[in-house]
Design a protein around this motif. Structure first.
Motif, PDB file in Angstrom:
ATOM      1  N   TYR A   1       0.834  -1.333   0.037  1.00 51.06           N
ATOM      2  CA  TYR A   1       0.101  -0.011  -0.156  1.00 51.06           C
ATOM      3  C   TYR A   1       0.706   1.312  -0.081  1.00 51.06           C
ATOM      4  CZ  TYR A   1      -0.194   1.907   4.910  1.00 51.06           C
ATOM      5  OH  TYR A   1       0.025   2.441   6.014  1.00 51.06           O
ATOM      6  N   ILE A   2       2.057   1.230   0.659  1.00 47.07           N
ATOM      7  CA  ILE A   2       3.048   2.555   0.643  1.00 47.07           C
ATOM      8  C   ILE A   2       3.565   2.516  -0.728  1.00 47.07           C
ATOM      9  CG2 ILE A   2       5.109   3.358   1.565  1.00 47.07           C
ATOM     10  CD1 ILE A   2       2.806   3.996   3.420  1.00 47.07           C
ATOM     11  N   GLY A   3       3.734   1.319  -1.278  1.00 46.42           N
ATOM     12  CA  GLY A   3       4.452   1.556  -2.572  1.00 46.42           C
ATOM     13  C   GLY A   3       3.722   1.987  -3.454  1.00 46.42           C
ATOM     14  N   ALA A   4       2.284   1.571  -3.436  1.00 45.93           N
ATOM     15  CA  ALA A   4       1.289   1.929  -4.602  1.00 45.93           C
ATOM     16  C   ALA A   4       1.016   3.377  -4.405  1.00 45.93           C
ATOM     17  CB  ALA A   4       0.106   1.243  -4.300  1.00 45.93           C
ATOM     18  N   ILE A   5       0.844   4.073  -3.185  1.00 43.07           N
ATOM     19  CA  ILE A   5       0.706   5.466  -2.903  1.00 43.07           C
ATOM     20  C   ILE A   5       1.913   6.212  -3.329  1.00 43.07           C
ATOM     21  CG2 ILE A   5       0.672   7.137  -1.150  1.00 43.07           C
ATOM     22  CD1 ILE A   5      -1.194   5.389   0.517  1.00 43.07           C
ATOM     23  N   LYS A   6       3.046   5.798  -3.221  1.00 42.95           N
ATOM     24  CA  LYS A   6       4.274   6.384  -3.581  1.00 42.95           C
ATOM     25  C   LYS A   6       4.351   6.370  -5.337  1.00 42.95           C
ATOM     26  CE  LYS A   6       8.245   8.569  -3.234  1.00 42.95           C
ATOM     27  NZ  LYS A   6       8.172  10.019  -2.713  1.00 42.95           N
ATOM     28  N   ALA A   7       3.942   5.311  -5.729  1.00 47.54           N
ATOM     29  CA  ALA A   7       4.065   5.276  -7.175  1.00 47.54           C
ATOM     30  C   ALA A   7       3.327   6.392  -7.971  1.00 47.54           C
ATOM     31  CB  ALA A   7       3.773   3.777  -7.577  1.00 47.54           C
ATOM     32  N   ALA A   8       1.932   6.187  -7.141  1.00 44.02           N
ATOM     33  CA  ALA A   8       0.907   7.080  -7.838  1.00 44.02           C
ATOM     34  C   ALA A   8       1.423   8.704  -7.577  1.00 44.02           C
ATOM     35  CB  ALA A   8      -0.521   6.980  -7.138  1.00 44.02           C
ATOM     36  N   GLN A   9       2.106   8.852  -6.493  1.00 40.80           N
ATOM     37  CA  GLN A   9       2.505  10.331  -6.174  1.00 40.80           C
ATOM     38  C   GLN A   9       3.489  10.791  -7.279  1.00 40.80           C
ATOM     39  OE1 GLN A   9       3.745  10.381  -2.282  1.00 40.80           O
ATOM     40  NE2 GLN A   9       1.858  10.532  -1.356  1.00 40.80           N
ATOM     41  N   LEU A  10       4.173   9.575  -7.814  1.00 34.26           N
ATOM     42  CA  LEU A  10       5.325   9.798  -8.983  1.00 34.26           C
ATOM     43  C   LEU A  10       4.671   9.909 -10.071  1.00 34.26           C
ATOM     44  CD1 LEU A  10       8.073   7.578  -7.259  1.00 34.26           C
ATOM     45  CD2 LEU A  10       7.993  10.372  -7.451  1.00 34.26           C
ATOM     46  N   GLY A  11       3.283   9.932 -10.033  1.00 36.49           N
ATOM     47  CA  GLY A  11       2.839   9.876 -11.456  1.00 36.49           C
ATOM     48  C   GLY A  11       2.672   8.718 -12.234  1.00 36.49           C
TER      49      GLY A  11
ATOM     50  N   LEU B   1      -8.051   2.037  11.179  1.00 41.21           N
ATOM     51  CA  LEU B   1      -6.654   2.331  10.344  1.00 41.21           C
ATOM     52  C   LEU B   1      -6.752   1.683   8.906  1.00 41.21           C
ATOM     53  CD1 LEU B   1      -4.297   1.922  13.345  1.00 41.21           C
ATOM     54  CD2 LEU B   1      -4.656   4.040  12.031  1.00 41.21           C
ATOM     55  N   THR B   2      -7.370   0.633   8.952  1.00 43.89           N
ATOM     56  CA  THR B   2      -7.439  -0.095   7.460  1.00 43.89           C
ATOM     57  C   THR B   2      -8.588   0.683   6.521  1.00 43.89           C
ATOM     58  OG1 THR B   2      -9.189  -1.549   8.354  1.00 43.89           O
ATOM     59  CG2 THR B   2      -7.165  -2.389   8.342  1.00 43.89           C
ATOM     60  N   THR B   3      -9.476   1.170   6.992  1.00 43.41           N
ATOM     61  CA  THR B   3     -10.510   2.105   6.130  1.00 43.41           C
ATOM     62  C   THR B   3      -9.837   3.150   5.836  1.00 43.41           C
ATOM     63  OG1 THR B   3     -11.733   2.934   8.101  1.00 43.41           O
ATOM     64  CG2 THR B   3     -12.641   1.175   6.865  1.00 43.41           C
ATOM     65  N   GLY B   4      -8.863   3.953   6.884  1.00 43.15           N
ATOM     66  CA  GLY B   4      -8.174   4.781   6.480  1.00 43.15           C
ATOM     67  C   GLY B   4      -7.158   4.748   5.326  1.00 43.15           C
ATOM     68  N   ILE B   5      -6.703   3.758   4.979  1.00 44.27           N
ATOM     69  CA  ILE B   5      -5.910   3.403   3.924  1.00 44.27           C
ATOM     70  C   ILE B   5      -6.802   3.551   2.632  1.00 44.27           C
ATOM     71  CG2 ILE B   5      -4.169   1.956   2.713  1.00 44.27           C
ATOM     72  CD1 ILE B   5      -3.659   0.562   5.411  1.00 44.27           C
ATOM     73  N   ALA B   6      -8.038   2.940   2.419  1.00 49.56           N
ATOM     74  CA  ALA B   6      -8.655   2.905   1.338  1.00 49.56           C
ATOM     75  C   ALA B   6      -8.832   4.498   1.026  1.00 49.56           C
ATOM     76  CB  ALA B   6     -10.283   2.274   1.465  1.00 49.56           C
ATOM     77  N   GLY B   7      -9.163   5.619   2.157  1.00 47.46           N
ATOM     78  CA  GLY B   7      -9.225   7.026   1.828  1.00 47.46           C
ATOM     79  C   GLY B   7      -8.009   7.370   1.204  1.00 47.46           C
ATOM     80  N   LEU B   8      -6.736   7.044   1.870  1.00 44.97           N
ATOM     81  CA  LEU B   8      -5.380   7.466   1.034  1.00 44.97           C
ATOM     82  C   LEU B   8      -5.304   6.977  -0.229  1.00 44.97           C
ATOM     83  CD1 LEU B   8      -3.135   6.349   4.164  1.00 44.97           C
ATOM     84  CD2 LEU B   8      -3.739   8.891   3.275  1.00 44.97           C
ATOM     85  N   PHE B   9      -5.971   5.880  -0.661  1.00 52.16           N
ATOM     86  CA  PHE B   9      -5.975   5.429  -1.883  1.00 52.16           C
ATOM     87  C   PHE B   9      -6.782   6.292  -3.030  1.00 52.16           C
ATOM     88  CE2 PHE B   9      -4.630   0.840  -2.138  1.00 52.16           C
ATOM     89  CZ  PHE B   9      -3.383   0.657  -1.671  1.00 52.16           C
ATOM     90  N   LYS B  10      -7.862   6.747  -2.369  1.00 47.92           N
ATOM     91  CA  LYS B  10      -8.613   7.673  -3.304  1.00 47.92           C
ATOM     92  C   LYS B  10      -7.875   9.083  -3.478  1.00 47.92           C
ATOM     93  CE  LYS B  10     -13.596   6.540  -2.814  1.00 47.92           C
ATOM     94  NZ  LYS B  10     -13.949   5.892  -1.328  1.00 47.92           N
ATOM     95  N   LYS B  11      -7.443   9.607  -2.173  1.00 47.18           N
ATOM     96  CA  LYS B  11      -6.711  10.876  -2.328  1.00 47.18           C
ATOM     97  C   LYS B  11      -5.529  10.918  -3.402  1.00 47.18           C
ATOM     98  CE  LYS B  11      -4.012  13.646   0.825  1.00 47.18           C
ATOM     99  NZ  LYS B  11      -2.935  13.434   1.665  1.00 47.18           N
ATOM    100  N   ASN B  12      -4.769   9.674  -3.264  1.00 44.64           N
ATOM    101  CA  ASN B  12      -3.762   9.523  -4.292  1.00 44.64           C
ATOM    102  C   ASN B  12      -3.911   9.056  -5.593  1.00 44.64           C
ATOM    103  OD1 ASN B  12      -0.996  10.574  -2.576  1.00 44.64           O
ATOM    104  ND2 ASN B  12      -2.302   9.104  -1.128  1.00 44.64           N
ATOM    105  N   LYS B  13      -5.055   8.643  -5.949  1.00 39.54           N
ATOM    106  CA  LYS B  13      -5.651   8.150  -7.179  1.00 39.54           C
ATOM    107  C   LYS B  13      -4.843   6.732  -7.398  1.00 39.54           C
ATOM    108  CE  LYS B  13      -6.714  12.573  -9.207  1.00 39.54           C
ATOM    109  NZ  LYS B  13      -6.895  13.084  -8.123  1.00 39.54           N
TER     110      LYS B  13
END
Ligand code: FAD
Ligand code: NAI
Length: 474
Positions: free
Chosen positions: A21-31, A100-112
């Motif tokens: 999940y952290i890798g996915a957020i970082k990858a999305a942040q990198l475009g 905390l787990t539902t919070g990650i779903a929110g982070l995914f939305k925020k970071n696309k």
């Protein structure tokens, strides 16, 4: 059943734990156009669902209960009618996990990040076939795949875990009553943390460990100290002992144990047995062998310095990697770096500066090389040690219990090589030493840094002063 083909993704992470999940957020942040496939139904992996978070929630609750029972009186606080509401304690833990787990779903939305609930299977280096959680199949096309499927409980041959009387860590997080006698097989992180939880709540706890020490890999001085502290709390240790049989009896469980080096067998009776002898890589149903990804004989996936497997475009991170600690923060670091590499940036994980924390009480936190490592390598070092008994904040809090900070610095250059703390809040305190190690600091750098008074961290400064024999408060 539908069989759509999505627009191609740049990268798909299989597994939504701390690595994925952290890798996915970082990858999305990198475009990068990023998806994460997770089959559990919730994000956060082992760590948030059945690992770090629920165990720490129960460690905190049981610590408070134990303090109220054993320590409040010394502070002049009288309690009466203290009682355990295990159901409420478990419900609180479940709420922490859910939030905390539902919070990650929110982070995914925020970071696309596209979140795809379902079980992923690699069919070739550019395709992930997903059996969707709500039915149906989907074929996803992608430039890169990151395997972040983590690890699973390692069982004992011939022992069936029913998660009721013979439990893994998952069952130990959900027992519905305090067992009279809990036998823990394996004196590692899980055994000592979960043993502490149930011991504080009233169970008699016996730890059966194959080796002649607990927590292998930890600096031996801290390990011995931890065993003494836990023994003083009532935990019993059977070291150098192997379990040769576990069978359910009329009430509870019977274990046959014998000395690891050979000798007479004996029977131990328990109400609940926790099997905590390590974890194994999880790659079930991923189809990796079919696409030619090499795995070692234990099922771990070797990678190169870019986290790429032997198949171009297929990467791996987290617990699934061999010969590295199975830790959430290590998986996160790898998630960030693999995203950076796939996006064409540079990045690296410094494996010499990954802290490890055992959340018993006292806590144990370590980073860098242990004294045993330095001795084995023949590296000359200076050692600075400072006891919490001489730290004013620890005394004010009543948290001395014989803990200490130990710093190891290169004899010639004074560069910090390792830092080891056993004591209150050691897990938080280690952070400044991880930073020191990252920055290549000397013990003198730490000693010259102003530390607020009165804080536990002053023990770190004093230990740094002790490296050259110049402590001010002892
Ligand atoms: P995981 O967290 O295991 O995540 C992998 C995910 O992949 C899982 O959710 C799984 O469902 C999913 N998955 C697997 N196969 C597929 C598939 N084919 N398709 C889709 N999804 C799939 N570490 C710490 O640093 N600190 C702690 O305090 C700590 N406490 C722990 C306590 C316990 C009881 C346990 C068991 C572990 C603890 N750990 C702790 C270790 C930590 O949980 C792991 O190191 C960490 O979760 C590893 O992260 P990961 O992303 O590699 O894998
Ligand atoms: P572990 O590897 O920490 O400890 C397993 C212990 O079991 C070892 O001491 C080993 O010698 C012993 N053992 C192995 N086989 C045995 C046998 N047949 N009989 C008796 N003893 C035996 O594994 P554990 O505790 O299961 O934890 C798994 C992983 O989860 C660890 O690698 C750890 O990194 C991670 N974890 C981390 C935590 C943290 O960071 N605070 C907390 C809990 C787990």
């Amino acid at each position: 059943m539908t069989d759509d083909t999505f627009d191609p993704f740049d990268v798909i992470f299989i597994g939504g734990g701390p690595g994925g999940y952290i890798g996915a957020i970082k990858a999305a942040q990198l475009g990068l156009n990023t998806a994460c496939v997770e089959m559990r139904g919730t994000l956060g992996g082992t760590c948030l669902n059945v690992g770090c978070i629920p165990s720490k929630a129960l460690l905190q609750s049981s610590h408070l209960y134990h303090e109220a029972e054993a320590d409040f009186a010394a502070h002049g606080i009288k309690t009466s009618g203290l009682a355990l509401d295990l159901k409420a304690m478990m419900a609180r833990k479940d709420t922490v996990v859910k939030d905390l787990t539902t919070g990650i779903a929110g982070l995914f939305k925020k970071n696309k990040v596209t979140y795809i609930p379902g079980r992923g299977r690699v069919t070739d280096a550019g395709t992930v076939q997903v059996t969707l959680a709500d039915g149906g199949e989907r074929t996803l096309k992608t430039e890169n795949i990151v395997i972040a499927t983590g690890s699973d409980v390692m069982g004992l041959p011939g022992v069936e875990i029913d998660e009721k009387t013979i439990v893994s860590s998952t069952g130990a997080l959900t027992l519905n009553k305090v067992p009279k006698h809990l036998v823990v097989i394996g004196g590692g992180y899980i055994g000592l943390e979960m043993g502490s939880v149930w011991g504080r709540l009233g169970a008699k706890v016996t730890v059966v460990e194959f080796l002649d020490r607990i927590t292998p890999g930890m600096d031996g001085e801290l390990s011995r100290h931890l065993q003494r502290a836990l023994t003083a709390q009532g935990m019993e240790f059977r070291l150098g002992t192997k379990v040769t049989g576990v069978k359910k009896a009329k009430s509870g469980v019977e274990l046959t144990v014998e000395p690891a080096k050979g000798g007479d067998a004996e029977t131990l009776k328990a109400n609940v047995v926790l099997v905590s002898i390590g974890r194994k890589p999880y790659t079930d149903g991923l189809g990796l062998a079919e696409v030619g990804v090499t795995m070692d004989d234990r099922g771990f996936i070797p990678v190169d310095e870019d986290y790429q497997t032997n198949v171009a475009g297929i990467f791996a991170i987290g617990d699934i990697l061999p010969d590295r600690p199975m830790l959430a923060h290590k998986a996160e670091e790898e998630g960030v770096v693999v995203a950076e590499k796939i996006a064409g940036h540079v990045g690296t994980v410094n494996y010499d500066a990954i802290p490890g924390v055992c959340y018993t009480w006292p806590e144990v936190a370590t980073v860098g090389q242990s004294e045993d490592d330095l001795k084995a390598a023949g590296t000359p070092y200076n050692k600075g040690r400072f006891a919490f008994a001489a730290n004013s904040r620890a005394r004010a809090s009543g948290d001395t219990e014989g803990g200490f900070v130990k710093l190891l610095a290169d004899k010639e250059t004074d560069r910090l090589l390792g830092a080891h703390i056993i004591g209150p809040d050691a897990g938080t305190m280690i952070a400044e030493l991880v930073l020191a190690l990252e920055m290549g600091a000397s013990s003198e750098d730490i000693a010259l840094t102003c530390h607020a008074h009165p804080t536990l961290n002053e023990a770190v400064k004093e230990a740094a002063l002790a490296v050259t024999g110049k402590t001010l408060n002892s």
